[in-house]
Motif scaffolding. Structure first.
Motif, mmCIF file in Angstrom:
data_model
loop_
_atom_site.group_PDB
_atom_site.id
_atom_site.type_symbol
_atom_site.label_atom_id
_atom_site.label_comp_id
_atom_site.label_asym_id
_atom_site.label_seq_id
_atom_site.Cartn_x
_atom_site.Cartn_y
_atom_site.Cartn_z
ATOM 1 N N PRO A 1 0.861 -1.150 -0.090
ATOM 2 C CA PRO A 1 0.053 -0.159 -0.011
ATOM 3 C C PRO A 1 0.927 1.205 0.044
ATOM 4 N N ASP A 2 2.034 1.264 0.373
ATOM 5 C CA ASP A 2 2.839 2.388 0.662
ATOM 6 C C ASP A 2 4.242 2.247 -0.119
ATOM 7 N N ILE A 3 4.526 1.216 -0.412
ATOM 8 C CA ILE A 3 5.997 1.017 -1.147
ATOM 9 C C ILE A 3 5.691 -0.030 -2.392
ATOM 10 N N PRO A 4 5.808 0.388 -3.447
ATOM 11 C CA PRO A 4 5.695 -0.579 -4.430
ATOM 12 C C PRO A 4 6.356 -1.490 -4.502
ATOM 13 N N THR A 5 5.754 -2.899 -4.158
ATOM 14 C CA THR A 5 6.571 -3.966 -3.524
ATOM 15 C C THR A 5 6.014 -5.238 -4.392
ATOM 16 N N GLN A 6 6.760 -6.077 -4.909
ATOM 17 C CA GLN A 6 6.645 -7.405 -5.286
ATOM 18 C C GLN A 6 7.207 -8.673 -4.729
ATOM 19 N N CYS A 7 6.665 -10.027 -4.754
ATOM 20 C CA CYS A 7 6.972 -11.058 -4.066
ATOM 21 C C CYS A 7 7.728 -11.734 -5.021
ATOM 22 N N ASP A 8 9.170 -12.050 -4.830
ATOM 23 C CA ASP A 8 10.115 -12.830 -5.813
ATOM 24 C C ASP A 8 10.321 -12.074 -6.970
ATOM 25 N N VAL A 9 11.316 -12.363 -7.761
ATOM 26 C CA VAL A 9 11.699 -11.830 -9.015
ATOM 27 C C VAL A 9 10.547 -12.008 -9.973
ATOM 28 N N THR A 10 10.083 -10.853 -10.695
ATOM 29 C CA THR A 10 9.095 -10.697 -11.654
ATOM 30 C C THR A 10 9.760 -9.832 -12.912
ATOM 31 N N GLY A 11 10.737 -9.533 -12.743
ATOM 32 C CA GLY A 11 11.236 -8.526 -13.886
ATOM 33 C C GLY A 11 10.956 -7.192 -13.765
ATOM 34 N N ASN A 12 10.325 -6.765 -12.744
ATOM 35 C CA ASN A 12 9.830 -5.426 -12.525
ATOM 36 C C ASN A 12 10.937 -4.655 -11.815
ATOM 37 N N TYR A 13 11.775 -3.795 -12.659
ATOM 38 C CA TYR A 13 12.591 -2.888 -11.885
ATOM 39 C C TYR A 13 12.221 -1.706 -11.228
ATOM 40 N N LEU A 14 10.979 -1.211 -11.340
ATOM 41 C CA LEU A 14 10.023 -0.390 -10.734
ATOM 42 C C LEU A 14 9.773 -0.487 -9.517
ATOM 43 N N LYS A 15 9.716 -1.654 -8.980
ATOM 44 C CA LYS A 15 9.372 -2.034 -7.759
ATOM 45 C C LYS A 15 10.574 -2.805 -6.983
ATOM 46 N N TRP A 16 10.206 -2.634 -5.449
ATOM 47 C CA TRP A 16 10.893 -3.077 -4.529
ATOM 48 C C TRP A 16 10.897 -4.687 -4.736
ATOM 49 N N THR A 17 11.503 -5.561 -4.040
ATOM 50 C CA THR A 17 11.293 -6.947 -4.302
ATOM 51 C C THR A 17 11.625 -7.621 -2.842
ATOM 52 N N VAL A 18 10.670 -8.561 -2.467
ATOM 53 C CA VAL A 18 10.865 -9.207 -1.052
ATOM 54 C C VAL A 18 10.983 -10.912 -1.846
ATOM 55 N N ALA A 19 12.421 -11.075 -1.614
ATOM 56 C CA ALA A 19 12.701 -12.295 -2.408
ATOM 57 C C ALA A 19 13.477 -13.610 -1.075
ATOM 58 N N PHE B 1 18.425 -7.959 -7.825
ATOM 59 C CA PHE B 1 18.344 -6.976 -8.405
ATOM 60 C C PHE B 1 18.604 -6.939 -9.919
ATOM 61 N N VAL B 2 19.879 -7.739 -10.121
ATOM 62 C CA VAL B 2 20.239 -7.945 -11.521
ATOM 63 C C VAL B 2 19.336 -8.788 -12.502
ATOM 64 N N GLU B 3 18.686 -9.449 -11.796
ATOM 65 C CA GLU B 3 17.835 -10.428 -12.599
ATOM 66 C C GLU B 3 16.389 -9.293 -12.869
ATOM 67 N N ASN B 4 15.990 -8.728 -12.150
ATOM 68 C CA ASN B 4 14.793 -7.929 -12.424
ATOM 69 C C ASN B 4 15.024 -6.873 -13.385
ATOM 70 N N VAL B 5 16.374 -6.128 -13.440
ATOM 71 C CA VAL B 5 16.842 -5.310 -14.566
ATOM 72 C C VAL B 5 16.809 -6.071 -15.989
ATOM 73 N N ILE B 6 17.739 -7.246 -15.701
ATOM 74 C CA ILE B 6 17.782 -7.893 -16.923
ATOM 75 C C ILE B 6 16.292 -8.303 -17.607
ATOM 76 N N ASN B 7 15.711 -9.006 -16.863
ATOM 77 C CA ASN B 7 14.381 -9.612 -17.369
ATOM 78 C C ASN B 7 13.509 -8.156 -17.823
ATOM 79 N N SER B 8 13.562 -7.076 -17.210
ATOM 80 C CA SER B 8 12.453 -5.871 -17.557
ATOM 81 C C SER B 8 13.330 -5.059 -18.850
ATOM 82 N N ARG B 9 14.379 -5.098 -18.885
ATOM 83 C CA ARG B 9 15.087 -4.630 -20.111
ATOM 84 C C ARG B 9 16.277 -5.447 -20.849
ATOM 85 N N PRO B 10 15.654 -6.428 -21.572
ATOM 86 C CA PRO B 10 16.706 -7.193 -21.873
ATOM 87 C C PRO B 10 17.814 -6.816 -23.055
#
Length: 355
Positions: free
Chosen positions: A56-74, A339-348
């Protein structure tokens, strides 16, 4: 004059334990603690519940999804001991942040949410990693050569200001150990100057040649160059310890950016004929100048207390501990960090700076 701004991301390894029953109920709604669950299933449910708390307050995703614009709980395979019972290991990974943006507020918000809802625990195996890249671009050969020279030149001073468990760890070994003849040449600096060390770097006329010289086959080094040529495009600093406050996390991010910024500006020709290793006072001045060149908030969050000399020997690991770490490193050998996985998957096909 301000330096070009940087982009960066942080990865924080830690243990969390819910503070109140409502959080446990949320975990159970995701299937946590169900009869017959494996530890992995419980950890997954915990991460899903934590994401629900933060989202609700911090754009967050669970595990790697390839979205580099969100924080990730991995998930993170940390050393679970009797002291960690009731806690869940995880890795909190930032989105891509700008050095001149409101990143300090984002880290504050993250820790406010975590500490309000969870007890936070660090073990000796917890660490923080910082990925840094140029803004809207990629590193040049000259910039990478300068960062590598700084990594080698300031290694001894850097080890002094690190806590005992991060002075000499298999998770972030000094870069000189990965480079052929480098440690031997550095030990001879009082007789031969820094020229032999720097000549080897200057003789690398192309980025792939430089990366081969650095030996990027292993990323568990203090300054990791293995992501430079993939779409992530970062140099990663792996030396910082685990953090349990926003202030500490912001400091290590600022220290890394200040070091990289000043390394790229330093006149290395003036250093090559010297026969000494820099002092920790010199290192602190370098970091401070680099942070100042990047402006606020980078310069504002540096903590002098976390750059003070720590005159104690490096933590000595047992044979059993080293073997466990070796097995984990081998298990992770073919994986990118979150971090690297999210960036690579979102912007190959684009560098980290392009948004």
């Amino acid at each position: 004059m301000s330096a070009s701004k940087l982009e960066f991301g942080i990865e924080m390894e830690l243990y969390l334990r819910p503070k109140h029953p409502g959080l446990e109920n949320m975990m159970k709604s995701h299937g946590c603690l169900a009869k017959g669950n494996t530890r992995e299933q419980d950890r997954k449910a915990f991460r899903m519940a934590l994401t629900d708390i933060l989202e609700p307050d911090i754009p967050t995703q669970c595990d790697v999804t390839g979205n580099y614009l969100k924080w990730t709980v991995a998930d993170e395979d940390l050393d679970e001991t009797e002291a960690t019972h009731g806690y869940f290991p995880c890795e909190i990974v930032s989105r891509v942040l700008d050095s001149d943006g409101n990143w300090d507020e984002e880290i504050d918000n993250m820790f406010n949410a975590l500490l309000h809802n969870y007890d936070l625990l660090l073990t000796r195996g917890c660490a923080m990693h910082v990925h840094v890249s140029p803004h809207n671009g990629t590193y040049t050969l000259s910039q990478l050569q300068s960062i590598l020279k700084a990594a080698l030149y300031y290694e001894r001073a850097l080890a002094v200001i690190m806590p005992a468990e991060r002075k000499d760890t298999p998770w972030a070994e000094p870069n000189m150990r990965m480079i052929r003849n480098c440690e031997k040449n550095i030990n001879k600096v009082p007789q031969t100057t820094w020229a032999p060390v720097f000549n080897e770097i200057d003789n690398c006329k192309f980025i792939p040649t430089l990366l081969a010289h650095v030996n990027c086959s292993k990323r568990q080094v203090s300054w990791n160059f293995s992501n430079v040529v993939n779409p992530c495009g970062t140099v990663e600093f792996r030396r910082p310890p685990g953090v349990k406050s926003a202030a500490d996390a912001k400091h290590w991010a600022a220290l890394t950016m200040g070091f990289v910024a000043e390394a790229m500006r330093q006149d290395w020709k003036a250093v090559r004929t010297t026969k000494t290793h820099p002092s920790t006072d010199t290192l602190r001045s370098v970091i401070t100048r680099g942070a100042r060149s990047l402006g606020s908030p980078v310069q504002a969050v540096l903590n002098p207390m976390l750059m003070a000399d720590i005159n104690m020997p490096a933590t000595v690991l047992s044979v059993e501990e080293r073997q466990k770490i070796k097995q984990k490193i081998e298990k992770k050998a073919k994986k990118h960090s979150v971090f690297v996985e999210n960036v690579i998957n979102s912007r190959p096909n684009t560098p980290v700076g392009h948004k």
